[in-house]
Structure formats: C-alpha cells, structure tokens
Design a protein around this motif. Structure first.
Motif, mmCIF file in Angstrom:
data_model
loop_
_atom_site.group_PDB
_atom_site.id
_atom_site.type_symbol
_atom_site.label_atom_id
_atom_site.label_comp_id
_atom_site.label_asym_id
_atom_site.label_seq_id
_atom_site.Cartn_x
_atom_site.Cartn_y
_atom_site.Cartn_z
ATOM 1 N N LYS A 24 0.822 -1.212 0.000
ATOM 2 C CA LYS A 24 0.000 0.000 0.000
ATOM 3 C C LYS A 24 0.856 1.262 0.000
ATOM 4 C CE LYS A 24 -4.139 -1.735 -0.018
ATOM 5 N NZ LYS A 24 -5.062 -1.478 -1.146
ATOM 6 N N LYS A 25 1.948 1.224 0.726
ATOM 7 C CA LYS A 25 2.843 2.381 0.778
ATOM 8 C C LYS A 25 3.475 2.624 -0.584
ATOM 9 C CE LYS A 25 6.477 4.336 3.691
ATOM 10 N NZ LYS A 25 7.407 4.068 4.831
ATOM 11 N N GLN A 26 3.822 1.541 -1.263
ATOM 12 C CA GLN A 26 4.389 1.700 -2.607
ATOM 13 C C GLN A 26 3.373 2.315 -3.562
ATOM 14 O OE1 GLN A 26 4.988 -1.780 -5.058
ATOM 15 N NE2 GLN A 26 7.022 -1.085 -5.673
ATOM 16 N N VAL A 27 2.114 1.887 -3.442
ATOM 17 C CA VAL A 27 1.069 2.452 -4.293
ATOM 18 C C VAL A 27 0.905 3.941 -4.028
ATOM 19 C CG1 VAL A 27 -1.413 2.435 -4.759
ATOM 20 C CG2 VAL A 27 -0.171 0.292 -4.596
ATOM 21 N N LEU A 28 0.963 4.335 -2.752
ATOM 22 C CA LEU A 28 0.893 5.763 -2.421
ATOM 23 C C LEU A 28 2.028 6.535 -3.080
ATOM 24 C CD1 LEU A 28 -0.050 5.771 1.376
ATOM 25 C CD2 LEU A 28 -1.445 6.582 -0.524
ATOM 26 N N MET A 29 3.223 5.930 -3.060
ATOM 27 C CA MET A 29 4.358 6.605 -3.665
ATOM 28 C C MET A 29 4.220 6.672 -5.187
ATOM 29 S SD MET A 29 6.129 7.638 -1.159
ATOM 30 C CE MET A 29 4.552 7.812 -0.294
ATOM 31 N N ILE A 30 3.605 5.652 -5.787
ATOM 32 C CA ILE A 30 3.354 5.684 -7.230
ATOM 33 C C ILE A 30 2.390 6.826 -7.548
ATOM 34 C CG2 ILE A 30 2.291 4.446 -9.145
ATOM 35 C CD1 ILE A 30 3.320 1.857 -7.923
ATOM 36 N N GLN A 31 1.350 6.959 -6.751
ATOM 37 C CA GLN A 31 0.406 8.052 -6.942
ATOM 38 C C GLN A 31 1.096 9.402 -6.755
ATOM 39 O OE1 GLN A 31 -2.803 7.346 -4.231
ATOM 40 N NE2 GLN A 31 -3.377 5.397 -5.159
ATOM 41 N N ALA A 32 1.951 9.470 -5.722
ATOM 42 C CA ALA A 32 2.625 10.733 -5.425
ATOM 43 C C ALA A 32 3.594 11.124 -6.533
ATOM 44 C CB ALA A 32 3.358 10.622 -4.086
ATOM 45 N N ILE A 33 4.363 10.178 -7.028
ATOM 46 C CA ILE A 33 5.330 10.496 -8.076
ATOM 47 C C ILE A 33 4.608 10.811 -9.385
ATOM 48 C CG2 ILE A 33 5.721 8.157 -8.995
ATOM 49 C CD1 ILE A 33 8.689 8.776 -9.057
ATOM 50 N N ASP A 34 3.471 10.191 -9.602
ATOM 51 C CA ASP A 34 2.691 10.493 -10.800
ATOM 52 C C ASP A 34 2.182 11.932 -10.757
ATOM 53 O OD1 ASP A 34 1.396 9.792 -13.257
ATOM 54 O OD2 ASP A 34 -0.480 9.729 -12.127
ATOM 55 N N LEU A 35 1.675 12.332 -9.574
ATOM 56 C CA LEU A 35 1.212 13.704 -9.409
ATOM 57 C C LEU A 35 2.370 14.694 -9.530
ATOM 58 C CD1 LEU A 35 -0.942 15.792 -8.768
ATOM 59 C CD2 LEU A 35 -0.596 15.307 -6.335
ATOM 60 N N ALA A 36 3.509 14.369 -8.918
ATOM 61 C CA ALA A 36 4.675 15.258 -8.986
ATOM 62 C C ALA A 36 5.170 15.402 -10.433
ATOM 63 C CB ALA A 36 5.780 14.717 -8.088
ATOM 64 N N GLN A 37 5.134 14.314 -11.170
ATOM 65 C CA GLN A 37 5.556 14.372 -12.575
ATOM 66 C C GLN A 37 4.632 15.287 -13.380
ATOM 67 O OE1 GLN A 37 8.230 12.436 -14.483
ATOM 68 N NE2 GLN A 37 7.638 14.286 -15.619
ATOM 69 N N ASN A 38 3.339 15.148 -13.163
ATOM 70 C CA ASN A 38 2.376 15.992 -13.888
ATOM 71 C C ASN A 38 2.523 17.457 -13.507
ATOM 72 O OD1 ASN A 38 0.154 14.473 -15.599
ATOM 73 N ND2 ASN A 38 0.690 13.136 -13.876
ATOM 74 N N LEU A 39 2.750 17.701 -12.211
ATOM 75 C CA LEU A 39 2.936 19.084 -11.775
ATOM 76 C C LEU A 39 4.212 19.684 -12.368
ATOM 77 C CD1 LEU A 39 1.889 18.843 -8.013
ATOM 78 C CD2 LEU A 39 0.657 20.017 -9.855
ATOM 79 N N PHE A 40 5.258 18.905 -12.417
ATOM 80 C CA PHE A 40 6.522 19.383 -12.988
ATOM 81 C C PHE A 40 6.353 19.696 -14.482
ATOM 82 C CE2 PHE A 40 10.892 18.221 -14.661
ATOM 83 C CZ PHE A 40 11.440 19.458 -14.347
ATOM 84 N N ASP A 41 5.688 18.785 -15.200
ATOM 85 C CA ASP A 41 5.438 19.017 -16.623
ATOM 86 C C ASP A 41 4.580 20.264 -16.826
ATOM 87 O OD1 ASP A 41 6.886 16.736 -17.101
ATOM 88 O OD2 ASP A 41 5.126 15.451 -17.375
ATOM 89 N N ARG A 42 3.577 20.439 -15.989
ATOM 90 C CA ARG A 42 2.677 21.601 -16.098
ATOM 91 C C ARG A 42 3.439 22.891 -15.842
ATOM 92 N NH1 ARG A 42 0.400 24.911 -12.535
ATOM 93 N NH2 ARG A 42 -1.627 25.871 -12.999
ATOM 94 N N THR A 43 4.330 22.841 -14.838
ATOM 95 C CA THR A 43 5.095 24.048 -14.507
ATOM 96 C C THR A 43 6.032 24.433 -15.640
ATOM 97 O OG1 THR A 43 5.008 23.392 -12.184
ATOM 98 C CG2 THR A 43 6.582 25.100 -12.762
ATOM 99 N N LEU A 44 6.625 23.450 -16.267
ATOM 100 C CA LEU A 44 7.497 23.736 -17.399
ATOM 101 C C LEU A 44 6.721 24.395 -18.535
ATOM 102 C CD1 LEU A 44 9.754 20.535 -17.582
ATOM 103 C CD2 LEU A 44 10.402 22.819 -16.787
#
Length: 483
Positions: free
Chosen positions: A186-206
């Motif tokens: 479950k913790k790994q899934v949370l981190m997958i969700q978190a990194i997915d959101l961080a990736q999208n936010l980074f792409d959006r900011t660029l």
C-alpha cells in the motif's frame, strides 16, 4: 482552457487505486498462505514429529509390560559322557499391579547333574512350574516401570502442547510478515500516486514557464518535489521487495520445494480473525488458564514430578520380593491337569534388602518435593502473566480498532483538502508549496491509516496467539480437528 486540460489529467492520477495501477495482478490471500503453511512448512512438519516422538516414547515405556519368553540351554559333553544337559524356558507376563505370573519349563539330564537341578526320569526329565512373583514392600503399589509409563504419558501431553506452541509461533510470524507485505504494498502504491502527481505538476510548470505564466523558481520547486517523490518511491519499492522476500521464505510446496512470489502477486486485505469482544474475554482467559501450551507443559511436568515423588516415597520401603511356583500343577509336562496342593511340590523364594540410613532415598524424595514446589510456583506465575497478556492483547486490539477509525477519518479529510488544493491551483488561488504540503499530509495520513490497519490485523492474531488456541483458532476454517 490549457490549464483546465492539464489539471484534468492530474486529478485522475491522484484518485488511482491499486487495482487500476496493476490491472494484470492476482491476489494471494492470507488464508491461502496459512493453508500452504499447515500443509508444507518444514517447521510445522517438524512440530508434528513431536507427537510422533511422544507416541514412540510411550510405546517404549509400555513395552515393559510386554510378555517375555526367556530361554537358557547349557550342555557339557566330554569323552562320550554327557555331564549335564540343562534346558530352562520361562514365559513371564508383567502386569500393571506388579504381580507377575510366570510359567517355567525345565528338562535336565546328565551324569554329573547338580542335585538341585535333578528331575526324575519318570517324567522324561521334564518339569513345569506355574507361579508368580509379588513385591510385598517396595514396588507393591508403585514401581519403576509404572513410573516410566506415567512419565511417558505426561511427556505426550508436553509434546502435544509443544507442537501447538511451535505451530502457533510460526503461524503468527507468517501473519505478521504477510501484513508487513500488505503495508509495504500500500505504501508503494501511495508513492506511485505521489510520483505520478509530482511528474504531472513538474510538466505543467514547465509548460507554464514556457508561456511566461510561471517563474524559474516554480520549476525548481516542482523539480525538487518530483525528485523527492522519486526518492520516496525508491525507498518504498525497496521496503516492498524486502517484505515480499521476508514472506516468501515461508512459502513451500510439496517435497520441501520453496516457492517465490511473482511480481504480479499482491496481498489481499481480507481478514481471517474476528476482533475479540467483551463477552468472550472471560472464556478466553479460562481457556488460557488450563489449555494454553505453556500451562499444559507445566501441568504435564507436574504429572511427571508427581510420579517421581510417588516412586521416591515407595523407595523408602524395604525391598521384599516373594516368588512362589507350583511344580507340575495345575498341569504336568504332558499338559494333564493336576490338583493344586500348596503344601507340596512347590518352589518359594524371598529376597530382602533395606538400606539402613536411606540417605539416597530421602535425598531423592527431597529433590522431588523441591522440584514439584518450584513447578507450582512457576505455574502460578505463568497463569497470572498469561491472564495479563490476554487482557493486554485485548486492550491493544480495541485501541488499534479505534485508531483505525480515527485515521480513516483523518485520511479522508486530507484527501478532500488535497483535491480542493488542486482545484485552487487550477483557479490560480494557491501555489505548488501549499499543494505539496497538502500532498505530504495526505500521504502521511494514508500511511498512518494503512499502518493502523495492519497493526489491528496483527493484534487480532496476537490475541488468539496469546490465548493459545490451536492453530490460532483457525481449525474450523481449514477443517482441521484438534484435541
């Protein structure tokens, strides 16, 4: 419109669950793991050997009551002269009461036969004696062979308790490792969700930076957040792999073949244990006081010590062994019936011995008393500790259940705040810093929720383990009959 499309892509990633992230997965339930453990695990098989060993010990001790045939034959022939030809066959029947019947057959002949071995040629030098031996002092009410049987019977109880203890121990260990694997998953899934959101936010900011709608520092902050989520994901993945390996070491198939967990196999949240309730605590404590493996072992040890002390008391008596046999009665060598006349045609013997100071016997009795008293002290202490452990396990389970409800509410509310913060970011009413804080809080609260859930599941299993129910109370679930 561009921002709306980007945010529209972000929000589903936050709401992704484990099933959607791993659509090709299969679940391995705790029940399946327990079933494999009971069927194939080496430690469980080894524990089964304890009862088999106890049965062998009991069979060996009861062998002292097996009927016995003894055969003696002596012959001396020198210079065509038969000095003696002695044949003595005895059939003995040991009994539980210590009175041992026996039948003797003798055939003696020879030129230089000892007079006491002489048998009249009129009966073809054959003779039958039917009699018994009786201990009149030491051994009349309790003897060494009865002590050995009592010891073996008590050892069977100890071995059965040890088998339950060892089986429960490995089952409880496996259950804890399973829920550790579940938590890591479950913790790994949370981190997958978190990194997915961080990736999208980074792409959006660029993209925003390219259109002049975001500062350079915003892209740096988004990149740092993405890097942090990546590190957290690597750590969570490592924890997951270690937890999976830790559980896999318990998985076996037939013929002692170890199994491995494939990458697409995930844990399931289904529980095998119902939470303990107030109305079941009294019955659980009563069971633990009498049937917990540790208590059963101490009670078995007490039975062994009782038998030792009884034999030690018996050893204070003088040794008086009486043997009496009728000669050629009630049957003769030709197996004809004869009248029994106790005053004629008999053999009788008395063996007497008695140590004057009895220091050995009195010392043994004193040691037995001290060991028995020590066992009683240990039994009393173990019972009170066990009672407190049962109450503690119950309180712990209730506490984790309450915490689970609280953490669930906290996690749900942080989820709402995170979703709201994403909408605010879309409307330009917040920034990445606030969004990262809300995401951190959500991950922390969701992690606390999963941790509380796994601790609750462990605590339920621990309650049954502390009480000492065979197979942790799962016998009916797997169709296993326990004594």
């Amino acid at each position: 419109m561009r921002r709306f499309l980007v945010i529209f892509l972000i929000i589903p990633s936050v709401l992704l669950g484990q099933d959607s992230l791993r659509s090709d997965t299969t679940c391995l339930t705790l029940g399946e793991v327990i079933k494999m453990t009971l069927s194939y695990h080496p430690i469980v098989k080894q524990a089964d050997l304890l009862t088999l060993s106890a049965e062998a010990v009991l069979r060996e001790s009861r062998g002292q009551l097996d009927p016995k045939v003894e055969f003696d034959y002596d012959l001396k022939d020198f210079k065509e002269t038969e000095y003696y030809n002695l044949l003595n066959t005895t059939f003995k029947i040991p009994t539980w009461l210590g009175v041992d019947p026996k039948i003797e057959f003798q055939k003696n002949s020879g030129e230089y036969l000892n007079p006491q071995n002489f048998i009249s040629p009129t009966t073809d030098n054959e003779q039958i004696a039917v009699g018994l031996s009786v201990p009149l002092g030491k051994g009349l009410f309790f003897d060494e062979r009865r002590n050995a049987i009592r010891q073996a019977e008590a050892f069977s109880q100890i071995a059965a308790a040890e088998q339950i203890k060892e089986t429960n121990k490995i089952l409880f260990t496996i259950i804890k490792d399973y829920w550790n694997w579940y938590f890591a998953s479950k913790k790994q899934v949370l981190m997958i969700q978190a990194i997915d959101l961080a990736q999208n936010l980074f792409d959006r900011t660029l993209i925003d930076y390219e259109y002049g709608e975001a500062a350079v520092v915003d892209t740096l902050q988004a990149k740092i957040n993405f890097q942090k989520r990546t590190v957290d994901y690597r750590k969570a993945t490592l924890e997951y792999e270690l937890a999976k390996l830790n559980l896999a070491k318990h998985l076996w198939s037939e013929n002692l073949i170890p199994l491995e967990l494939q990458s697409n196999v995930l844990p399931d949240s289904a529980s095998l244990f119902s939470p303990p309730e107030d109305n079941s605590i009294k019955a659980a404590i009563e069971f633990a006081m009498t049937s917990n493996p540790e208590i059963s072992k101490l009670e078995g040890k007490r039975e062994q010590l009782d038998a030792d002390m009884r034999w030690a008391r018996e050893s204070l008596k003088p040794q008086i062994d009486l043997s009496y046999s009728l000669i050629d009665a009630p049957i003769d060598p030709e197996l004809n019936s004869r009248a029994v006349e106790f005053g004629d045609n008999y053999k009788m013997g008395i063996d007497f011995s008695f140590p004057i100071l009895l220091r050995k016997e009195r010392g043994k009795l004193q040691q037995s008393r001290l060991k028995l008293q020590s066992n009683e002290y240990q039994l009393a202490q173990s019972q009170i500790e066990l009672k407190n452990d049962v109450l503690g396990a119950y309180a712990q389970s209730i506490a984790f259940q309450d915490l689970l409800v609280q953490y669930q509410g906290v996690s749900r509310n942080y989820r709402r705040l995170l979703d709201a913060e994403i909408i605010n970011l879309q409307n330009g009413e917040t920034d990445l810093f606030k969004l990262n804080i809300q995401q951190d809080k959500y991950i922390e609260s969701q992690t606390d929720f999963y941790e509380a859930f796994t601790k609750w599941e462990k605590s339920k299993a621990e309650f049954y383990h502390v009480v000492g129910f065979p197979i942790l109370g799962l016998s009916n679930l797997f169709g296993i009959v326990t004594n």
